[in-house]
Design a protein around this motif. Structure first.
Motif, mmCIF file in Angstrom:
data_model
loop_
_atom_site.group_PDB
_atom_site.id
_atom_site.type_symbol
_atom_site.label_atom_id
_atom_site.label_comp_id
_atom_site.label_asym_id
_atom_site.label_seq_id
_atom_site.Cartn_x
_atom_site.Cartn_y
_atom_site.Cartn_z
ATOM 1 N N ARG A 1 0.826 -1.217 0.000
ATOM 2 C CA ARG A 1 0.000 0.000 0.000
ATOM 3 C C ARG A 1 0.857 1.263 0.000
ATOM 4 O O ARG A 1 0.335 2.368 -0.094
ATOM 5 C CB ARG A 1 -0.915 0.009 1.235
ATOM 6 N N LYS A 2 2.175 1.136 0.097
ATOM 7 C CA LYS A 2 3.026 2.318 0.184
ATOM 8 C C LYS A 2 4.340 2.062 -0.545
ATOM 9 O O LYS A 2 5.078 1.141 -0.205
ATOM 10 C CB LYS A 2 3.293 2.672 1.651
ATOM 11 N N LEU A 3 4.629 2.885 -1.535
ATOM 12 C CA LEU A 3 5.886 2.763 -2.256
ATOM 13 C C LEU A 3 6.987 3.528 -1.524
ATOM 14 O O LEU A 3 6.748 4.606 -0.983
ATOM 15 C CB LEU A 3 5.752 3.323 -3.680
ATOM 16 N N HIS A 4 8.184 2.975 -1.512
ATOM 17 C CA HIS A 4 9.318 3.681 -0.933
ATOM 18 C C HIS A 4 9.778 4.759 -1.901
ATOM 19 O O HIS A 4 9.890 4.531 -3.108
ATOM 20 C CB HIS A 4 10.454 2.702 -0.629
ATOM 21 N N LYS A 5 10.057 5.938 -1.359
ATOM 22 C CA LYS A 5 10.381 7.097 -2.200
ATOM 23 C C LYS A 5 11.876 7.358 -2.200
ATOM 24 O O LYS A 5 12.587 6.996 -1.255
ATOM 25 C CB LYS A 5 9.618 8.324 -1.684
ATOM 26 N N PRO A 6 12.389 8.029 -3.242
ATOM 27 C CA PRO A 6 13.835 8.262 -3.337
ATOM 28 C C PRO A 6 14.320 9.271 -2.305
ATOM 29 O O PRO A 6 13.603 10.195 -1.921
ATOM 30 C CB PRO A 6 14.003 8.812 -4.757
ATOM 31 N N SER A 7 15.565 9.094 -1.866
ATOM 32 C CA SER A 7 16.191 10.008 -0.934
ATOM 33 C C SER A 7 17.456 10.579 -1.565
ATOM 34 O O SER A 7 17.750 10.310 -2.739
ATOM 35 C CB SER A 7 16.514 9.284 0.374
ATOM 36 N N LEU A 8 18.217 11.368 -0.813
ATOM 37 C CA LEU A 8 19.495 11.899 -1.284
ATOM 38 C C LEU A 8 20.623 10.944 -0.926
ATOM 39 O O LEU A 8 20.630 10.381 0.164
ATOM 40 C CB LEU A 8 19.794 13.240 -0.618
ATOM 41 N N ASP A 9 21.579 10.800 -1.839
ATOM 42 C CA ASP A 9 22.756 10.015 -1.461
ATOM 43 C C ASP A 9 23.714 10.905 -0.676
ATOM 44 O O ASP A 9 23.638 12.137 -0.682
ATOM 45 C CB ASP A 9 23.432 9.416 -2.692
ATOM 46 N N GLU A 10 24.634 10.274 0.010
ATOM 47 C CA GLU A 10 25.533 10.964 0.938
ATOM 48 C C GLU A 10 26.391 12.016 0.238
ATOM 49 O O GLU A 10 26.588 13.122 0.760
ATOM 50 C CB GLU A 10 26.437 9.930 1.627
ATOM 51 N N GLU A 11 26.888 11.701 -0.929
ATOM 52 C CA GLU A 11 27.787 12.618 -1.639
ATOM 53 C C GLU A 11 27.076 13.921 -1.998
ATOM 54 O O GLU A 11 27.608 15.018 -1.778
ATOM 55 C CB GLU A 11 28.327 11.942 -2.905
ATOM 56 N N VAL A 12 25.863 13.796 -2.551
ATOM 57 C CA VAL A 12 25.109 14.997 -2.927
ATOM 58 C C VAL A 12 24.744 15.801 -1.687
ATOM 59 O O VAL A 12 24.825 17.038 -1.679
ATOM 60 C CB VAL A 12 23.847 14.608 -3.722
ATOM 61 N N ALA A 13 24.351 15.107 -0.628
ATOM 62 C CA ALA A 13 23.989 15.806 0.612
ATOM 63 C C ALA A 13 25.178 16.601 1.153
ATOM 64 O O ALA A 13 25.018 17.747 1.603
ATOM 65 C CB ALA A 13 23.500 14.799 1.650
ATOM 66 N N LYS A 14 26.375 16.041 1.104
ATOM 67 C CA LYS A 14 27.568 16.742 1.595
ATOM 68 C C LYS A 14 27.864 17.967 0.738
ATOM 69 O O LYS A 14 28.240 19.027 1.258
ATOM 70 C CB LYS A 14 28.762 15.798 1.626
ATOM 71 N N ARG A 15 27.708 17.843 -0.579
ATOM 72 C CA ARG A 15 27.928 19.001 -1.462
ATOM 73 C C ARG A 15 26.957 20.130 -1.125
ATOM 74 O O ARG A 15 27.342 21.296 -1.051
ATOM 75 C CB ARG A 15 27.754 18.592 -2.920
ATOM 76 N N ILE A 16 25.703 19.765 -0.896
ATOM 77 C CA ILE A 16 24.685 20.781 -0.603
ATOM 78 C C ILE A 16 24.974 21.458 0.737
ATOM 79 O O ILE A 16 24.972 22.697 0.835
ATOM 80 C CB ILE A 16 23.280 20.147 -0.596
ATOM 81 N N VAL A 17 25.227 20.678 1.760
ATOM 82 C CA VAL A 17 25.461 21.252 3.092
ATOM 83 C C VAL A 17 26.725 22.095 3.099
ATOM 84 O O VAL A 17 26.760 23.186 3.693
ATOM 85 C CB VAL A 17 25.531 20.144 4.153
ATOM 86 N N GLN A 18 27.774 21.626 2.436
ATOM 87 C CA GLN A 18 29.016 22.394 2.392
ATOM 88 C C GLN A 18 28.804 23.748 1.745
ATOM 89 O O GLN A 18 29.312 24.778 2.219
ATOM 90 C CB GLN A 18 30.094 21.599 1.628
ATOM 91 N N GLN A 19 28.002 23.782 0.687
ATOM 92 C CA GLN A 19 27.735 25.058 0.022
ATOM 93 C C GLN A 19 26.896 25.966 0.911
ATOM 94 O O GLN A 19 27.094 27.186 0.923
ATOM 95 C CB GLN A 19 27.043 24.811 -1.314
ATOM 96 N N LEU A 20 25.964 25.396 1.669
ATOM 97 C CA LEU A 20 25.173 26.204 2.593
ATOM 98 C C LEU A 20 26.048 26.802 3.686
ATOM 99 O O LEU A 20 25.881 27.962 4.083
ATOM 100 C CB LEU A 20 24.063 25.359 3.224
ATOM 101 N N ILE A 21 27.005 26.022 4.175
ATOM 102 C CA ILE A 21 27.903 26.494 5.236
ATOM 103 C C ILE A 21 28.803 27.613 4.723
ATOM 104 O O ILE A 21 29.041 28.617 5.418
ATOM 105 C CB ILE A 21 28.747 25.325 5.792
ATOM 106 N N GLU A 22 29.280 27.471 3.503
ATOM 107 C CA GLU A 22 30.239 28.430 2.949
ATOM 108 C C GLU A 22 29.577 29.690 2.397
ATOM 109 O O GLU A 22 30.245 30.710 2.207
ATOM 110 C CB GLU A 22 31.060 27.753 1.842
ATOM 111 N N ALA A 23 28.285 29.647 2.125
ATOM 112 C CA ALA A 23 27.599 30.801 1.530
ATOM 113 C C ALA A 23 27.576 31.985 2.495
ATOM 114 O O ALA A 23 27.483 31.817 3.712
ATOM 115 C CB ALA A 23 26.185 30.417 1.141
ATOM 116 N N ARG A 24 27.652 33.199 1.937
ATOM 117 C CA ARG A 24 27.602 34.416 2.769
ATOM 118 C C ARG A 24 26.163 34.747 3.167
ATOM 119 O O ARG A 24 25.909 35.111 4.315
ATOM 120 C CB ARG A 24 28.196 35.600 1.998
ATOM 121 N N ASN A 25 25.245 34.637 2.204
ATOM 122 C CA ASN A 25 23.837 35.007 2.448
ATOM 123 C C ASN A 25 22.907 33.935 1.893
ATOM 124 O O ASN A 25 22.160 34.174 0.941
ATOM 125 C CB ASN A 25 23.514 36.354 1.791
#
Length: 587
Positions: free
Chosen positions: A187-211
């Motif tokens: 009754r419920k399909l499993h949905k896609p998530s983020l892989d670790e590599e992409v998540a690290k790229r995103i978080v690193q850019q958020l940390i380094e961004a000025r605004n």
């Protein structure tokens, strides 16, 4: 063992946990209604199929569960189109089951058949806006189609589907094993998530961004990811702007909530998103009004501002702005991964007290500018005072539904929402007539909550027969009709740009005209009060909520525009070279 399809359909819906069928009878679906007679599923009958579709839409939003709409063929199905299309554009899961002409009469033009381009082609009317439209051509295929219909409605980007069933098939018998077989499917399909590599790229850019800015769309609420969003915001101290449909994803009193962007956004909010060096967009399609018609001078300056875009629907990524990183993922799972990675890369998190102070100062400045309207004793009332007093009276977790005009635009701009999913508004199709019936669906889904509909007289006047359903089912919703004797927003635009109000004001013998909606409510057997002064409104509203029964409040309101420092390109189409928005129109 064989059994009638109509009875097996009802048992199937019971097994899926369906509580209500919303709709209207017709000669093609009464076999299903008969099968419901001894079912725990309740049929909620309406006087118009558009009302039924909006009730189903409101139910699905508040319950976070697929709603089921039962329709007749021909005019029944076309009456429901607006409500189903509204659900489609707002990504609301719905299964529409419609009776059709007898299969052995295809092409003979039996009663109400649509066959101008193909025989028995009524289901094709829905193709532009449903995820899929099925016609059941063989009784043995019905169980499979029904199972596929629910799965498709709920998976990926949710939305409505149509199952058109010839009336003779409802009255056929098939082996019960065909339905038993599909019940074994998940009754419920499993949905896609983020892989670790992409998540690290995103978080690193958020940390380094000025605004950096997080931009929340309605996808956050559909994915039930508000808690995960807040966790990321609190850890990294990143401000959150939102689309109209994303309102409530983060509480409006959170110190890092900026507010709604675009045409009805403030200059501070739009400047903050425009001057960001990085935006992480979550579950948004960057709609025109939210994005100031995608013109770089106002709200978003992408790709100068780098964009990371996460959405469950790949077609939305890159549709309006190029994304440096695009990820297809369920937002609840994606944010869970981002939170884990953020705590690994920056265990102590970040603080940004200066930004919180700027946001607080902007809120205080906006509120101060609004005080003259909020405190006005004028009657007809100012819309600002109506919204302020509604917020003061309502519990924090009350659910409100809106329609279009001040009750949508003003709510998006200046009505605080404190709990995710407690404001239901027609975003994609912006349907006039949505708010009043959607409130019934929300109350059926959440009977423990106070439910109030903010709706204009134009919107309420679309389908006042919603009151019949409220009375019959005793659904305790409060309707506040913000009555300006006009299609107010359009009147303000027309007057500003063309100097006339033809077709936008309600008049009789040259004078402002409005039905007495409180009297109409009483005629339906519902309590109704026509407010006669600004001082009386709050007390009447308090009494209406305490009454815990259907209640209509008709309050006359000034026809003044929602204040805006934003931009929408339609004003340039009307009056090129002139910065004109709306004007007040005295009905």
């Amino acid at each position: 063992m064989k059994e009638l399809i109509s009875h097996q359909l009802v048992k199937y819906l019971e097994q899926r946990g369906v509580e209500y069928l919303f709709g209207l009878c017709g000669h093609t679906n009464i076999a299903v209604l008969t099968a419901l007679e001894n079912s725990r599923i309740k049929f909620v009958s309406t006087r118009h199929e558009q009302v039924a579709a909006h009730i189903a839409d409101g139910y699905a939003r508040a319950k976070k569960q697929t709603a089921v709409l039962l329709s007749h063929l021909g005019p029944g199905l076309t009456n429901a189109t607006t409500g189903v299309a509204n659900a489609a554009l707002d990504s609301i899961p719905m299964v529409v089951i419609a009776g059709d002409v007898p299969s052995h009469y295809y092409g003979k033009h039996p009663h109400q058949e649509v066959n101008l381009h193909a025989d028995a082609s009524q289901y094709e009317i829905y193709r532009p806006f449903v995820k899929r439209a099925w016609r059941v051509d063989r009784p043995d295929l019905f169980p499979q189609i029904l199972e596929k219909a629910f799965q498709l409605a709920e998976s990926g980007r949710p939305g409505p589907v149509l199952v058109s069933v010839p009336m003779d098939i409802f009255s056929m018998e098939i082996d019960v094993e065909l339905f038993e077989k599909v019940k074994k499917h998940t009754r419920k399909l499993h949905k896609p998530s983020l892989d670790e590599e992409v998540a690290k790229r995103i978080v690193q850019q958020l940390i380094e961004a000025r605004n950096p800015v997080l931009y929340a769309g309605g996808g956050i609420l559909i994915a039930d990811a508000a808690a995960e969003l807040r966790e990321l915001v609190d850890h990294l101290s990143i401000p959150v702007a939102h689309s109209l449909m994303g309102k409530g994803a983060l509480p409006d009193d959170h110190p890092l909530t900026l507010g709604m962007t675009g045409f009805w956004g403030t200059k501070f909010i739009n400047d903050t998103t425009r001057n960001a060096d990085l935006i992480l967009a979550l579950g948004t399609r960057f709609a025109e009004a939210d994005a100031s018609s995608w013109e770089n001078d106002y709200t978003f300056d992408i790709p100068k501002t780098r964009l990371i875009h996460i959405d469950i629907d790949p077609s939305e990524i890159g549709r309006n702005y190029p994304a440096e990183i695009g990820a297809v993922a369920d937002l609840k799972q994606a944010l869970t991964v981002l939170n884990r990675v953020a705590k690994e890369l920056l265990p102590q998190g970040k603080k940004n007290e200066e930004l919180k102070q700027k946001i607080a100062a902007n809120r205080a400045e906006f509120q101060a500018k609004n005080q003259v309207h909020i405190q006005s004793d004028a009657f007809p009332m100012t819309p600002q005072r109506i919204l302020q007093e509604v917020r003061e009276v309502l519990p924090r977790d009350a659910i409100i539904t809106t329609d279009v005009g001040w009750n949508k635009n003003g709510v998006g701009q200046q009505f605080p929402i404190y709990e995710p999913g407690t404001v239901l508004t027609p975003g994609g199709l912006a349907t006039m007539g949505f708010g009043a019936p959607a409130a019934l669906g929300a109350k059926l889904a959440r009977p423990e909550r106070v439910v109030l509909s903010l709706v204009g007289d134009g919107g309420f006047g679309q389908n006042p027969a919603v009151l019949a359903t409220a009375a019959e089912e005793n659904i305790p919703v409060v309707w506040v009709i913000m009555n300006n004797c006009a299609y107010g927003t359009i009147a303000g635009l027309q007057k500003a740009h063309f100097g006339t109000t033809l077709g936008t004001l309600f008049k009789r013998n040259g004078q402002p005209y409005s039905p007495d909606y409180a009297a109409i409510a009483r005629a339906y057997g519902i309590d109704g009060v026509k407010v006669e002064s600004a001082a009386a409104f709050k007390e009447v509203l308090t009494q209406a909520i305490a009454a815990n029964k259907p209640f209509v409040i008709d309050v006359h309101m000034q026809n003044i525009p929602t204040p805006t420092e934003g931009h929408w390109n339609i004003v340039d189409i009307y009056s090129p070279g002139h910065k004109v928005h709306h004007v007040a129109v005295d009905a």
